[in-house]
Design a protein around this motif. Sequence first.
Motif, PDB file in Angstrom:
ATOM      1  N   SER A  11       0.830  -1.199   0.000  1.00 42.88           N
ATOM      2  CA  SER A  11       0.000   0.000   0.000  1.00 42.88           C
ATOM      3  C   SER A  11       0.866   1.251   0.000  1.00 42.88           C
ATOM      4  N   SER A  32       1.945   7.127  -8.635  1.00 41.98           N
ATOM      5  CA  SER A  32       0.556   7.608  -8.588  1.00 41.98           C
ATOM      6  C   SER A  32       0.499   9.118  -8.415  1.00 41.98           C
ATOM      7  N   THR A  43      -6.589   5.549  -9.017  1.00 41.53           N
ATOM      8  CA  THR A  43      -7.145   4.821  -7.874  1.00 41.53           C
ATOM      9  C   THR A  43      -6.232   3.635  -7.601  1.00 41.53           C
ATOM     10  N   VAL A  44      -5.727   3.555  -6.372  1.00 46.29           N
ATOM     11  CA  VAL A  44      -4.843   2.463  -5.976  1.00 46.29           C
ATOM     12  C   VAL A  44      -5.656   1.448  -5.177  1.00 46.29           C
ATOM     13  N   THR A  46      -5.555  -1.813  -2.901  1.00 49.06           N
ATOM     14  CA  THR A  46      -4.693  -2.651  -2.072  1.00 49.06           C
ATOM     15  C   THR A  46      -5.560  -3.400  -1.068  1.00 49.06           C
ATOM     16  N   PHE A  59      -5.561  10.021  -0.792  1.00 46.56           N
ATOM     17  CA  PHE A  59      -4.121  10.018  -0.552  1.00 46.56           C
ATOM     18  C   PHE A  59      -3.501  11.366  -0.913  1.00 46.56           C
ATOM     19  N   VAL A  65      -6.917   5.823  -2.450  1.00 46.89           N
ATOM     20  CA  VAL A  65      -6.540   4.460  -2.093  1.00 46.89           C
ATOM     21  C   VAL A  65      -7.789   3.714  -1.660  1.00 46.89           C
ATOM     22  N   HIS A  67      -9.299   0.168  -0.128  1.00 47.89           N
ATOM     23  CA  HIS A  67      -8.939  -1.040   0.602  1.00 47.89           C
ATOM     24  C   HIS A  67      -9.925  -2.154   0.242  1.00 47.89           C
TER      25      HIS A  67
END
Length: 427
Positions: A11, A32, A43-44, A46, A59, A65, A67
């Motif tokens: 992450s 990013s 958009t990450v 993780t 972020f 981010v 989850h």
Amino acid sequence: MKIAMVSEHASPLATVGGADAGGQNVHVAALSLALAAQGHEVTVYTRRECPFQPEETAFAPGVTVVHVPAGPAKVMAKDDLLPWMPEFGRWLARRWKTDPPDVAHSHFWMSGLATLAAARDTSVPVVHTFHALGTVKRRHQGKADTSPRERIQAEAAVACQVDAVIATCADEVTELGRIRMPKRSVRVVPCGVDLSAFTPSGPRMDLHPGPVLLAIGRPVPRKGVETTIQALSQVPGATLVVAGGDVTDPEVTRLARVAGRYGVADRVRFLGKVDRASVPSLMRSADIVVSVPWYEPFGIVPLEAMACGVPVVASAVGGHLDTVVPGVTGLLVPPRQSSLLARALRRLLADPFLLAAYGIAAADRARSRYDWNRIAAQTAAVYTDVLTAYRGGRERAGAYPETETDVLASYRGGRERAGARLETGVA
């Protein structure tokens, strides 16, 4: 461009220096941020590691981010995450059916499996970065390799099914060729460095007595700190500062015993964990940064040291072969060769003018080639090429076949053992 970054265990919010937190976390976060700064929406995705984590966290401007609820909401070693990748992929597929990204960029082989599974049902093109290859890890670690046994087969399947692979160095291209990755699908884009933090000017730490050698990284045997301690016994008067991990970590304890065995315990200092913000000042305080792992997919430490204007002595492996220019920004030595490492260190420490010249050249090379804005632009160019080919209807060999990849299916409905039929589809 709407970009989905998929990084199942690393992450961008994680603290660097943990068991599975390191270069990939830094890479995903920095890439990013740089892409968002160039106008893209990132958009990450993780894995959720705590029941109290919000589904989405802002972020930075342009970077969110997410989850993903895949598996127990607790911290797990990355080698234990494979059973939860089908769930991760299904969650992505549901999300992307209503809000698809333009392109998905998966990081590490398990993220590749989950992303391909989701992309098959949502027609999202996939770019992949391996960060490390199982074939290389097994070659160097042998029985000590804790990766799932399915890893090598899965990496080959991911390599053949994604629209493009971004390799971080030329050595990785060679390794990908060994697993039959089509060269036409590989682009080389290196990792970057934060040039606003890693600079030649700035605060320093008092690490005397000197001259000071610095080794920094996670406390694992493959990082080669033992080789540096052995070499220190042949470099009179130098002090070795070792940063990374907790001072009570078993590997740090073992290294302290090695220092005693070689008669240099009084010249080795173990700092333990160093927060990320303090790394530049720590590097600037060293005369030489030593990074001599057995193998290294890319190796961010030499690059950060170079950006700080510090000469590097590194092992001639992986990305070091691209970043360090021997006789210009530092020296390269074979891994696990303490006598040759000692000779290189003595040569540099005996010539302050050479040290200074290497430092100046190192900082110039880092500035001109490895700024994250430059890396982000190169990465976005790969995305654009993939999108152009994808929208043009180019037929991709082996794209998302029904029965080609067996890793995800081997865990569907419980842990089935080896020999199960493999597929990337989302159930």
